[in-house]
Structure formats: C-alpha cells, structure tokens
Enzyme design. Structure first.
Site, PDB file in Angstrom:
ATOM      1  N   HIS A 162      89.342 -16.323  12.506  1.00 55.87           N
ATOM      2  CA  HIS A 162      89.544 -15.276  13.504  1.00 55.87           C
ATOM      3  C   HIS A 162      88.277 -15.099  14.331  1.00 55.87           C
ATOM      4  O   HIS A 162      87.250 -15.713  14.035  1.00 55.87           O
ATOM      5  CB  HIS A 162      89.921 -13.944  12.828  1.00 55.87           C
ATOM      6  N   LYS A 200      86.648  -9.433  14.224  1.00 52.26           N
ATOM      7  CA  LYS A 200      87.607  -8.987  13.200  1.00 52.26           C
ATOM      8  C   LYS A 200      86.854  -8.359  12.035  1.00 52.26           C
ATOM      9  O   LYS A 200      85.893  -8.923  11.508  1.00 52.26           O
ATOM     10  CB  LYS A 200      88.474 -10.153  12.709  1.00 52.26           C
TER      11      LYS A 200
END
Length: 266
Positions: free
Chosen positions: A156, A160
């Site tokens: 990600h 995040k």
C-alpha cells in the site's frame, strides 16, 4: 432513489464514492459528514469532493443533524468516526456500509452485532474483483491448504496507517476458517533471525511505499511448485463503485449482517 450520506467525503475513498453516487441512477446524496474542525465544514459537497459542480448539499460535522433523512450511510472515515457512525445508525435504525479499517477484533464484532437491529455490511474491501479473489482463496485452501505453505504479501501507499491491511487480514481469516482454525492461532507477522518456517502458519508481509494504491498476493507454496493468487489495483475506482453497489443492495434488505459476497451472490 436511495437517500445516501457519505461519511468522510474528503478522503480518497469518500471523494470517489461521492462522485460515483452523484451520477448514480439509484442513489441520491443528501449530505456529507466530515470531522469536526475541518476548514471545509459548511461548504458544498460537490466542491469539497472536487466533483466539478456544486450539488446544493452541505458537508456537516455532526451526523445526527442529517441522519433522519437518509436510507443508507456509507462510511470510509476513521476508527473514531466509524464507531460514532455505528452508534447513530443503530440508534436511528439506518442501514450502514462501513469500509473503514484498523478496528480491533472486539470493535469489528460490534459491526456484525449491529445486524440484529439494522441492515449492516462491514467489509475491509468492497472491490468486486477482490471478493472474487476471496472465493478463489476458499477454493484453493479447501484443495491444497493443508499441504502448502501459505504467505500473504500486501502493498500500500506510504500513508496507510494499519498493517497488515484490513483486506489482508480478511483474506487470512477466510483461509484460517477454511482450515478450521482462527487466524490469531496461525498468523506470523514478518520474520527475522534463524529457524525454519513454522508449519501450518500463515505468513504476513507488509510493504509501504510511494503511492501504491493496493496490491495483495497469496502464495500457496508446495514442493517443486507454487500457486499465486493476486489482485492489483491501479486506482480506487473499483473499491468506490463496489461501496455504492453495497449501499444499493443494503437499502433493500431487512436487518442482518451482510457481506460483499451476498451482494455479488458468490
């Protein structure tokens, strides 16, 4: 038309959900709800979400002010806002789609329990393709789960906050349950030092870099061969479209705890 409120409209998911819902033939937006103190509170929802046009709808910082007029709430915000949204949805008997991640197991259980009084759908990932991948993971685990080494690698963006991702945890839970176990008994988070791999474990590895939207690969490693099942997103559109599809489905249901698999009839 299904009267809809979006909680967290300025976030990457909330913004796309608002844009898709604004053009939907089945959803009609009535308000957006942002965190208290943000400089865009009181502005038009279309302007806040960079829609390119005003919607004539407010962004407020108190869900209680607008909740009575809605049929369904879509929440992709924060843990704190998500729990408050859940409380108000139950209190006012409103359907709720929640895609916020980072909740503890105890907090996640509260969402499913809410199905006793409202139509409730909690999903770490509302992408249609991810949920098809989940079905494939069930099939693979049933066939080869007990004879292979299972590893989950997820990627990600640098912003995040939770690791592993909620989607990766959901995949691990699905695999563990297919094996008749609980993820908490099987998960191994990263590795260092020496020693062989623990048999029957589910390994987790989280990569955070740049602006990577979302990537998940589950490996089933055998001797002399391996199976990889992957999903890679290039942007967040599929997740937002899936959330809107969930809202359309949920607004027509009786109280209960639903999943994206129910929406897709998987």
């Amino acid at each position: 038309m299904i009267k809809t409120i979006v909680v967290g409209p300025r976030g990457k998911m909330g913004r796309l959900i608002t844009q898709i819902a604004a053009d939907s033939e089945e959803l009609t937006l009535i308000a957006g709800v942002g965190p208290s103190g943000r400089d865009y509170i009181g502005q038009d929802l279309g302007r806040v979400t960079v829609l390119g046009r005003d919607l004539g709808l407010p962004v407020v910082d108190n869900l209680a002010e607008v909740i009575e007029d809605c049929d369904v709430i879509i929440d992709f915000s924060t843990k704190e806002m998500g729990l408050e949204t859940l409380r108000l949805a139950k209190e006012h008997k409103k359907a709720l789609v929640c895609g916020t991640t980072g909740f503890s197991p105890e907090e996640k259980a509260l969402f499913c329990q809410a199905g006793e009084v409202i139509p409730m759908l909690y999903a770490a990932n509302t992408s249609k393709l991810v949920n098809v991948m989940n079905k494939l993971l069930q099939m693979a685990t049933a066939a080869i789960g007990e004879e292979t080494d299972i590893e989950i690698v997820e990627m990600h963006d640098r912003w995040k906050k939770d690791a592993p991702s909620g989607t990766a945890k959901e995949m691990g839970e699905l695999i563990a349950h297919e094996l008749g176990e609980e993820l908490s008994d099987l998960a191994a988070y990263g590795r260092e030092g020496s020693g062989e791999r623990k048999l029957s474990s589910i390994g987790y590895h989280s990569v955070r870099m740049g602006d990577t939207p979302s990537s998940h690969t589950v490996f089933f490693g055998g001797l002399g061969e391996r199976l990889e099942i992957s999903h890679h997103s290039t942007d967040w559109h599929g997740f937002a479209k899936g959330a809107c599809d969930c809202a359309i489905f949920l607004a027509k249901q009786k109280p209960g705890c639903y999943s994206v698999a129910d929406v897709l009839k998987l």
